[in-house]
Scaffold this active site. Sequence first.
Site, mmCIF file in Angstrom:
data_model
loop_
_atom_site.group_PDB
_atom_site.id
_atom_site.type_symbol
_atom_site.label_atom_id
_atom_site.label_comp_id
_atom_site.label_asym_id
_atom_site.label_seq_id
_atom_site.Cartn_x
_atom_site.Cartn_y
_atom_site.Cartn_z
ATOM 1 N N HIS A 60 -119.587 -60.992 -24.821
ATOM 2 C CA HIS A 60 -118.709 -61.649 -25.787
ATOM 3 C C HIS A 60 -118.899 -61.117 -27.203
ATOM 4 O O HIS A 60 -120.005 -60.771 -27.610
ATOM 5 C CB HIS A 60 -118.814 -63.176 -25.713
ATOM 6 N N ASP A 162 -126.795 -62.482 -30.479
ATOM 7 C CA ASP A 162 -125.987 -63.169 -29.457
ATOM 8 C C ASP A 162 -124.521 -63.050 -29.872
ATOM 9 O O ASP A 162 -124.081 -63.794 -30.745
ATOM 10 C CB ASP A 162 -126.440 -64.632 -29.373
ATOM 11 N N GLU A 192 -116.581 -67.170 -26.549
ATOM 12 C CA GLU A 192 -117.597 -67.637 -25.592
ATOM 13 C C GLU A 192 -118.366 -68.830 -26.151
ATOM 14 O O GLU A 192 -118.664 -69.784 -25.448
ATOM 15 C CB GLU A 192 -118.576 -66.497 -25.263
ATOM 16 N N GLU A 193 -118.672 -68.759 -27.445
ATOM 17 C CA GLU A 193 -119.558 -69.765 -28.056
ATOM 18 C C GLU A 193 -118.935 -71.159 -28.120
ATOM 19 O O GLU A 193 -119.617 -72.136 -28.379
ATOM 20 C CB GLU A 193 -119.979 -69.313 -29.464
ATOM 21 N N ASP A 215 -125.604 -61.133 -21.580
ATOM 22 C CA ASP A 215 -125.763 -62.030 -22.721
ATOM 23 C C ASP A 215 -127.252 -62.155 -23.032
ATOM 24 O O ASP A 215 -128.096 -61.692 -22.266
ATOM 25 C CB ASP A 215 -125.161 -63.408 -22.379
ATOM 26 N N HIS A 303 -129.318 -68.637 -31.591
ATOM 27 C CA HIS A 303 -128.455 -69.454 -32.462
ATOM 28 C C HIS A 303 -129.090 -69.762 -33.813
ATOM 29 O O HIS A 303 -128.809 -70.781 -34.425
ATOM 30 C CB HIS A 303 -127.975 -70.731 -31.764
#
Length: 334
Positions: A60, A162, A192-193, A215, A303
């Site tokens: 992603h 990410d 995606e998130e 990922d 994150h």
Amino acid sequence: MIKLLTELCGTFGPSGEEEAVAALVKRRVKDAVGEITTDAMGNVYARRPGKGARVMLAAHMDEIGLVLSHIDARGFARFSNIGGLRLDMAANQRVRLKSGRVGVIMEEERGNKDDKKIDRLYIDFGYESGPAARKEIHVGDVACFDRGLECQGNRVISKAMDDRVACAVLIETARRVQKTPNDVTFAFTVQEEVGVRGAMPAAYTLNPDVALSVDVTMSGDVPECRPMEVALGDGPAIKVKDGGHIAHPKVRDLLVRLARKMKLKHQMEVLNLDGATTDAAAIHRVRGGVPTGCVSIPCRYVHTVSEMVDMRDVEGAVKLLAAFVTTDLRKEGF
Ligand SMILES: [Zn+2]
């Protein structure tokens, strides 16, 4: 690969605003793969056509970020999260709008500091008045975190690792694999998130016989963290399960077999966290179902603005993916 990773991580691309990342991906993959298309949602497909099994590899392009929801009389902004924003990590960080304007996220001084609510946070873009702010910033403006990439030995720290590290892995795999018996599409997905929203139409469009998502995953190698076997430097992780996907055993076992054959350092991953998943969660459920596995890059501090990976794991992931797409997947039963 560090140069590619630096470019990718440094590009603006919260969910729904992936155009700049998509443009960069296309520029970097076009020499390796001739056929590049973009769909209505913004997913980018780089395809190497072939007669064999249709293979989809997905990474992603989007990153977590935020969107302005209110600008007050003095020009301070409030915001809503885009994706799994960690509020404990967001305060005191810098953010950057698409326009380039930089702001700092701060927490209200009064009230309960333990109450980690988004309502207690505001962004100071440094405007001298409300009207001055309103001339330049607007409700709906999107921002991402603003932090550079640092490389120290094998370890690399950046925001948006990410999942730009996986975008780099896919591009590098496309460059290295010149011949394959399969029909391979490198899919760079959007959104995606916010709940694997781009991968579903992507998988529907590509209609693959077999798929892999690539990922980051969490690691269990820092002080007092949740117990987990995955560690930085121990190689790419082959997914067993996460909060939204159980890897198809045939795909998982093939990845293990290929890694062993190459004597490639690898590890098995069980991510025991509700809701934490990858594009594979969407891909395996389209049409009549798609046998789907996942190759993970171990990552500390997922994150946050300081996501850390080990380049040996990144290199290992490229080798594993290259071995996968050069295997005759029809003969493997896909
Ligand atoms: Zn991700």
